[in-house]
Design a protein around this motif. Sequence first.
Motif, short mmCIF file in Angstrom:
data_model
loop_
_atom_site.label_atom_id
_atom_site.label_comp_id
_atom_site.label_asym_id
_atom_site.label_seq_id
_atom_site.Cartn_x
_atom_site.Cartn_y
_atom_site.Cartn_z
N ALA A 1 -4.40 2.35 4.11
CA ALA A 1 -4.52 1.82 2.75
C ALA A 1 -4.42 0.30 2.75
O ALA A 1 -5.06 -0.38 1.94
CB ALA A 1 -3.46 2.43 1.84
N ALA A 2 -3.60 -0.26 3.66
CA ALA A 2 -3.46 -1.72 3.71
C ALA A 2 -4.77 -2.39 4.10
O ALA A 2 -5.02 -3.53 3.71
CB ALA A 2 -2.35 -2.09 4.69
N GLU A 3 -5.60 -1.69 4.89
CA GLU A 3 -6.89 -2.27 5.28
C GLU A 3 -7.78 -2.49 4.07
O GLU A 3 -8.58 -3.43 4.03
CB GLU A 3 -7.58 -1.36 6.31
CG GLU A 3 -8.82 -1.96 6.93
CD GLU A 3 -8.53 -3.25 7.69
OE1 GLU A 3 -9.44 -4.11 7.74
OE2 GLU A 3 -7.41 -3.39 8.23
N TRP A 4 -7.66 -1.64 3.04
CA TRP A 4 -8.42 -1.84 1.80
C TRP A 4 -7.99 -3.14 1.14
O TRP A 4 -8.83 -3.91 0.66
CB TRP A 4 -8.19 -0.66 0.85
CG TRP A 4 -8.92 0.59 1.22
CD1 TRP A 4 -8.81 1.29 2.38
CD2 TRP A 4 -9.87 1.30 0.42
NE1 TRP A 4 -9.62 2.40 2.37
CE2 TRP A 4 -10.29 2.43 1.18
CE3 TRP A 4 -10.41 1.09 -0.83
CZ2 TRP A 4 -11.21 3.33 0.68
CZ3 TRP A 4 -11.33 2.00 -1.34
CH2 TRP A 4 -11.72 3.11 -0.57
N ILE A 5 -6.68 -3.40 1.11
CA ILE A 5 -6.18 -4.62 0.48
C ILE A 5 -6.64 -5.84 1.25
O ILE A 5 -6.99 -6.87 0.68
CB ILE A 5 -4.64 -4.56 0.38
CG1 ILE A 5 -4.21 -3.36 -0.49
CG2 ILE A 5 -4.07 -5.85 -0.18
CD1 ILE A 5 -2.72 -3.19 -0.60
N ARG A 6 -6.65 -5.74 2.60
CA ARG A 6 -7.11 -6.88 3.41
C ARG A 6 -8.59 -7.18 3.17
O ARG A 6 -9.03 -8.30 3.41
CB ARG A 6 -6.88 -6.59 4.89
CG ARG A 6 -5.41 -6.39 5.26
CD ARG A 6 -5.22 -6.31 6.76
NE ARG A 6 -3.88 -5.92 7.10
CZ ARG A 6 -3.54 -4.72 7.56
NH1 ARG A 6 -4.49 -3.81 7.77
NH2 ARG A 6 -2.29 -4.43 7.85
N SER B 1 0.83 -1.21 0.00
CA SER B 1 0.00 0.00 0.00
C SER B 1 0.86 1.25 0.00
O SER B 1 0.49 2.27 -0.61
CB SER B 1 -0.92 -0.01 1.23
OG SER B 1 -0.15 0.00 2.43
N GLU B 2 2.02 1.22 0.66
CA GLU B 2 2.92 2.38 0.64
C GLU B 2 3.43 2.65 -0.77
O GLU B 2 3.56 3.80 -1.19
CB GLU B 2 4.08 2.13 1.60
CG GLU B 2 5.03 3.32 1.71
CD GLU B 2 6.12 3.05 2.74
OE1 GLU B 2 7.17 3.72 2.66
OE2 GLU B 2 5.92 2.20 3.61
N ARG B 3 3.71 1.59 -1.51
CA ARG B 3 4.13 1.77 -2.91
C ARG B 3 3.02 2.39 -3.74
O ARG B 3 3.28 3.24 -4.61
CB ARG B 3 4.54 0.41 -3.49
CG ARG B 3 5.78 -0.19 -2.85
CD ARG B 3 6.01 -1.58 -3.35
NE ARG B 3 7.14 -2.23 -2.69
CZ ARG B 3 7.42 -3.52 -2.75
NH1 ARG B 3 6.64 -4.31 -3.45
NH2 ARG B 3 8.47 -4.01 -2.12
N VAL B 4 1.78 1.97 -3.49
CA VAL B 4 0.67 2.56 -4.23
C VAL B 4 0.56 4.06 -3.92
O VAL B 4 0.37 4.89 -4.83
CB VAL B 4 -0.64 1.83 -3.87
CG1 VAL B 4 -1.84 2.54 -4.49
CG2 VAL B 4 -0.59 0.39 -4.36
N LEU B 5 0.70 4.42 -2.66
CA LEU B 5 0.60 5.84 -2.29
C LEU B 5 1.74 6.65 -2.91
O LEU B 5 1.52 7.79 -3.36
CB LEU B 5 0.64 5.96 -0.76
CG LEU B 5 -0.58 5.37 -0.03
CD1 LEU B 5 -0.34 5.34 1.46
CD2 LEU B 5 -1.84 6.17 -0.34
N LEU B 6 2.94 6.11 -2.96
CA LEU B 6 4.05 6.83 -3.57
C LEU B 6 3.90 6.97 -5.08
O LEU B 6 4.44 7.90 -5.68
CB LEU B 6 5.38 6.14 -3.24
CG LEU B 6 5.85 6.23 -1.79
CD1 LEU B 6 7.08 5.36 -1.57
CD2 LEU B 6 6.17 7.68 -1.42
N SER B 7 3.18 6.04 -5.70
CA SER B 7 2.99 6.10 -7.15
C SER B 7 1.89 7.06 -7.58
O SER B 7 1.73 7.31 -8.77
CB SER B 7 2.67 4.70 -7.68
OG SER B 7 1.40 4.26 -7.23
#
Length: 318
Positions: free
Chosen positions: A191-196, A163-169
């Motif tokens: 953001a990781a909670e969305w992926i979970r 999720s951190e990579r997504v935010l940086l992109s």
Amino acid sequence: MLWHAIAPSRRYTKASHDVVRHPRLNSDAKILLLYVQGLPEQEVEKALSDHAKSLGISGRAYQRAKKQLIASGFVHEWKRQGRRGYWVTDQLFANISLTEEQAKAVRNDRVGDVVRSAVDPGAQEPTVGRPRGRETGGYEPVEEELGKNYSHPPSELAEVVESERVLLSLRHAHPQLHLGVREARGLAEAAAEWIRRGVSTADLRRALTSELPREGVRSAVGFLRHRLVPKLPAPPAAPAVAPVSPPSARELITCEAEGAVEEHVFRPFGDETVCGPCYREERAAALARWTEEARNQPPAPTWRERVAALADGTASPA
């Protein structure tokens, strides 16, 4: 010590595209390569492992990314010994793939005086004082990061990093959503909670970049936090499990065993017609009968007797 070898602006743009499409670099190596390219001059003196730590890439993930960058010609390393006998590691970081000869030429051009000033340790004057034993303890290699204890299990930690990579992109999708490393790390857990909850990284990126306000985004951190927290999707519903009905009991049938003392019934498991006790009695009786018949059989002739019978003509070859 880390030095840059960055191509001109036009080649820099093309090299960035080549990095993104590079088939032999994983996502950690690509993010590290793109991140170091954009650093200001005052940040280039740090070791490559320090830059990787700021991106949350450490341990085996960092070693794997560094190995791929070295194999692809983006990172080159040399070890040398200075005047005082300390070993120094020089790292050259390029945004284009360089051969060993090209990398040495860049290093000699940038730090030629430093490298040429290194003196062979055997030619130095001996150190004053009596020799001592080697001191050990209290030092851990910088790049060989041993295992760390994280508050998240490995699966959740991977989701936070992703999720951190997504935010940086997001900066590439819209300039107003540009986040620093610390800002992205502060929003990574949300953001990781969305992926979970079953949202893919592509859908997460689309949810954060679509329908931006017409007046623009004043604060990227505040806007993204508002998107992540209040609009968090509901957890997926557990699939309904159909109740399993117990197997129906089979009907009782009459045992058909021969020689049964009295008629009785039993409940079969399959298509058998004899109950278990009667079946075992029949098998035991048959085994006893076969044993008795084998005991009453005359002994078989020996091979000498068979040969003699064939020689006398009293027995057939069969």
